[in-house]
Design a protein around this motif. Structure first.
Motif, short mmCIF file in Angstrom:
data_model
loop_
_atom_site.label_atom_id
_atom_site.label_comp_id
_atom_site.label_asym_id
_atom_site.label_seq_id
_atom_site.Cartn_x
_atom_site.Cartn_y
_atom_site.Cartn_z
N ALA A 30 0.98 -0.95 0.25
CA ALA A 30 0.00 -0.36 -0.47
C ALA A 30 0.69 1.21 -0.26
O ALA A 30 0.71 1.83 -0.55
CB ALA A 30 -1.13 -0.32 1.47
N ARG A 31 2.11 1.24 0.34
CA ARG A 31 2.91 2.80 0.75
C ARG A 31 3.90 2.60 -0.68
O ARG A 31 4.64 3.59 -1.01
CB ARG A 31 3.58 2.07 1.52
N CYS A 32 3.56 1.32 -1.90
CA CYS A 32 4.85 1.64 -2.91
C CYS A 32 3.34 2.67 -3.72
O CYS A 32 2.69 1.40 -4.44
CB CYS A 32 4.76 0.99 -3.90
N ALA A 33 3.98 2.69 -5.48
CA ALA A 33 3.27 3.27 -6.48
C ALA A 33 4.53 2.81 -7.46
O ALA A 33 6.14 3.18 -7.57
CB ALA A 33 2.74 4.13 -6.58
N PHE A 34 3.10 2.59 -8.74
CA PHE A 34 4.42 2.17 -9.96
C PHE A 34 3.65 2.79 -11.07
O PHE A 34 3.03 3.12 -11.35
CB PHE A 34 4.30 0.07 -10.26
N ARG A 35 4.99 3.43 -11.35
CA ARG A 35 4.73 4.74 -12.97
C ARG A 35 5.34 4.55 -14.17
O ARG A 35 6.73 4.05 -14.03
CB ARG A 35 4.76 5.99 -11.66
#
Ligand code: SAM
Length: 236
Positions: free
Chosen positions: A117-122
């Protein structure tokens, strides 16, 4: 010059969305069957990841407040173990959609729900990350090899505006031995020849870092038969 730059990036993007994705997805995975050369590259790369994690662990980072950006994250070989250290926020970014999709899938499998939940992928070119979006630590591992030195310097300039405390980057050093090896064509064999590999002068990379207000605190070098990578940890 701008056209050339965009063109270089298009070639890299296309490669890492197609044949390059398939090749590197297998290399960056313990369970996949690979040939001898690919196994050698896999081991060398794993050692680089291990050394970068060692630098972060030695830095006694306060993970509860720390934010991290991993640019050119690939399948998440570094981003996932960093996420397992429970940073406040981690952004994993890659120019290839195939890579960010794979990284997200692996992260979801390997991380706890809270970590994920504390990761983002872009999917983004690292140079398109806005300067207003800042991170305590920025990592850029085995990415600069895809770009000529002038372009690598522009990338370091840009990442320097985004990184607050620490910038960890790796590159293939231009030493006489590797220049000869490259000429013989004895490394990066197989389909990866679809992209060019650029060697960089360590002196120039260090000068670019210093110009951006960094001090190189530690370094590490990994060399196997077909893989070699120098890591510099720069701090302010
Ligand atoms: N850093 C990862 C690791 O060490 O496991 C992956 C290394 S892989 C050799 C290089 C990666 O950089 C590829 O996934 C590629 O798509 C990505 N890449 C290349 N140019 C990029 C750019 N301009 N911005 C973001 N990612 C880029």
């Amino acid at each position: 010059l701008l056209c050339r730059k965009l063109d270089d990036k298009q070639v890299v993007t296309d490669y890492f969305n197609t044949t390059g994705f398939e090749r590197w997805r297998r290399i960056y995975s313990d369970s996949e069957q690979v040939n001898r050369v690919q196994r050698d590259i896999r081991l060398g790369h794993a050692e680089t990841v291990h050394k970068v994690l060692g630098m972060l662990d030695a830095a006694s980072v306060d993970w509860a407040t720390h934010t991290v950006l991993d640019v050119g994250c690939g399948v998440g070989s570094l981003a996932i173990p960093i996420a397992q250290r429970n940073p406040r926020y981690l952004l994993a970014c890659d120019i290839s959609t195939a890579m960010t999709t794979e990284a997200r899938t692996r992260a979801e499998q390997l991380l706890t729900a809270d970590q994920f939940a504390r990761c983002a992928f872009r999917t983004a070119d690292l140079e398109s990350i806005p300067e207003t979006e800042r991170f305590d630590t920025v990592c850029c591992i085995d990415v600069l090899i895809h770009y000529p030195t002038a372009q690598a310097a522009d990338m370091i300039d840009h990442l320097s505006k985004i990184a607050r405390q620490r910038l960890i980057l790796s590159f293939a050093p231009r030493t006489l031995y590797y220049v000869l090896l490259k000429r013989i064509g004895d490394f990066f064999p197989g389909p990866s020849k679809a992209t060019r590999a650029y060697l960089h002068s360590e002196k120039e990379i260090r000068e670019t870092l210093e110009r951006n207000g960094w001090r190189v605190q530690s370094s590490a070098f990994t060399a196997t038969r077909f893989y070699f990578s120098k890591v510099l940890e720069a701090i302010r």
